[in-house]
Scaffold this motif. Structure first.
Motif, PDB file in Angstrom:
ATOM      1  N   ALA A 149       0.813  -1.223   0.000  1.00  0.00           N
ATOM      2  CA  ALA A 149       0.000   0.000   0.000  1.00  0.00           C
ATOM      3  C   ALA A 149       0.843   1.268   0.000  1.00  0.00           C
ATOM      4  N   SER A 152       1.202   2.450  -3.552  1.00  0.00           N
ATOM      5  CA  SER A 152       0.010   2.885  -4.291  1.00  0.00           C
ATOM      6  C   SER A 152      -0.730   4.038  -3.618  1.00  0.00           C
ATOM      7  N   GLY A 153      -0.199   4.534  -2.518  1.00  0.00           N
ATOM      8  CA  GLY A 153      -0.813   5.685  -1.860  1.00  0.00           C
ATOM      9  C   GLY A 153      -2.030   5.358  -1.025  1.00  0.00           C
ATOM     10  N   SER A 154      -2.220   4.080  -0.701  1.00  0.00           N
ATOM     11  CA  SER A 154      -3.419   3.678   0.043  1.00  0.00           C
ATOM     12  C   SER A 154      -3.103   3.251   1.472  1.00  0.00           C
ATOM     13  N   ARG A 155      -1.899   3.514   1.931  1.00  0.00           N
ATOM     14  CA  ARG A 155      -1.472   3.004   3.243  1.00  0.00           C
ATOM     15  C   ARG A 155      -2.389   3.494   4.372  1.00  0.00           C
ATOM     16  N   CYS A 189      -7.537  -0.835  -2.114  1.00  0.00           N
ATOM     17  CA  CYS A 189      -6.184  -1.196  -1.667  1.00  0.00           C
ATOM     18  C   CYS A 189      -5.116  -0.774  -2.676  1.00  0.00           C
ATOM     19  N   GLY A 191      -5.192   2.026  -4.353  1.00  0.00           N
ATOM     20  CA  GLY A 191      -5.181   3.474  -4.499  1.00  0.00           C
ATOM     21  C   GLY A 191      -6.204   4.034  -5.449  1.00  0.00           C
ATOM     22  N   ARG A 192      -7.262   3.267  -5.703  1.00  0.00           N
ATOM     23  CA  ARG A 192      -8.286   3.708  -6.646  1.00  0.00           C
ATOM     24  C   ARG A 192      -9.643   3.867  -5.957  1.00  0.00           C
TER      25      ARG A 192
END
Length: 210
Positions: A149, A152-155, A189, A191-192
């Motif tokens: 994550a 992808s910037g979703s952490r 998860c 980043g979308r």
């Protein structure tokens, strides 16, 4: 999921993506995908590049992108591949590498699974088309996506919410709850979150701020 089963899902999704691409018009090939700065053609070339990148290709790739971040390197390499390819050559690559089990060095078998599942969505959703993921494959990919994550910037979302799939036995994390189809949770998860649909729960407020 056994490695052989993972490869079976990868091969099935590659064939499905090839079928999608075959039916697109030249204008659709040049349309924007969900990946910022990447066209449909760029994404299509990237997905089928996995079995074509081995140790022999790594030194030149690193040299071309010396001093750049991992994400910057991927962006540049995808744009380079997209620009040097044609619709015909990309479709030919899908036919050639349809059943390949080669993958980029240092990656696991789950990276090409994530790539073909999510990038298929990156192509079809902006075009108003639909492709449903196999729930079990999406669940396996979502587990891997959670560990990556930070790329992808979703952490923040992954570490701050409890995700509950409604179509497969899959519950991960703690905190405010987000429920929905596993393919939509995979999109979150990866980043979308902005394009994920059919989601419910008190964790949606956090998604809105992500």
């Amino acid at each position: 999921m056994e490695t052989q089963a993972v490869w079976a899902h990868i091969h099935a999704e590659r064939r499905a993506l090839a079928a999608t691409l075959t039916d697109l018009t030249p204008e659709q090939w040049q349309a924007d995908s969900l990946c910022a700065g990447w066209t449909v053609q760029d994404v299509a070339a990237h997905v089928i590049s996995h079995p074509q990148i081995g140790w022999a290709q790594m030194p030149a790739m690193v040299a071309r992108n010396f001093g750049r971040s991992y994400n910057a390197m991927i962006f540049r390499e995808v744009k380079r591949m997209g620009a040097s390819s044609t619709r015909e050559s990309i479709l030919a690559d899908y036919a050639t590498y349809d059943r390949s089990t080669r993958k980029v060095p240092t990656t696991t078998v789950l990276e090409p699974l994530m790539d073909c599942l999510v990038h298929h969505q990156d192509i079809v959703r902006p075009l108003g088309l639909r492709r449903d993921m196999h729930p079990e494959a999406a669940a396996v990919a979502a587990d891997r996506a959670r560990t990556l994550a930070f790329l992808s910037g979703s952490r923040k979302v992954v570490t701050s919410t409890r995700m509950v799939a409604t179509d497969v036995d899959w519950v991960r994390g703690s905190g405010p709850t987000i429920t929905g189809p596993i393919q939509e949770l995979l999109m979150v998860c990866m980043g979308r979150a902005r394009v994920a649909t059919e989601l419910k729960g008190d964790g949606l407020e956090l998604l809105a701020r992500a």
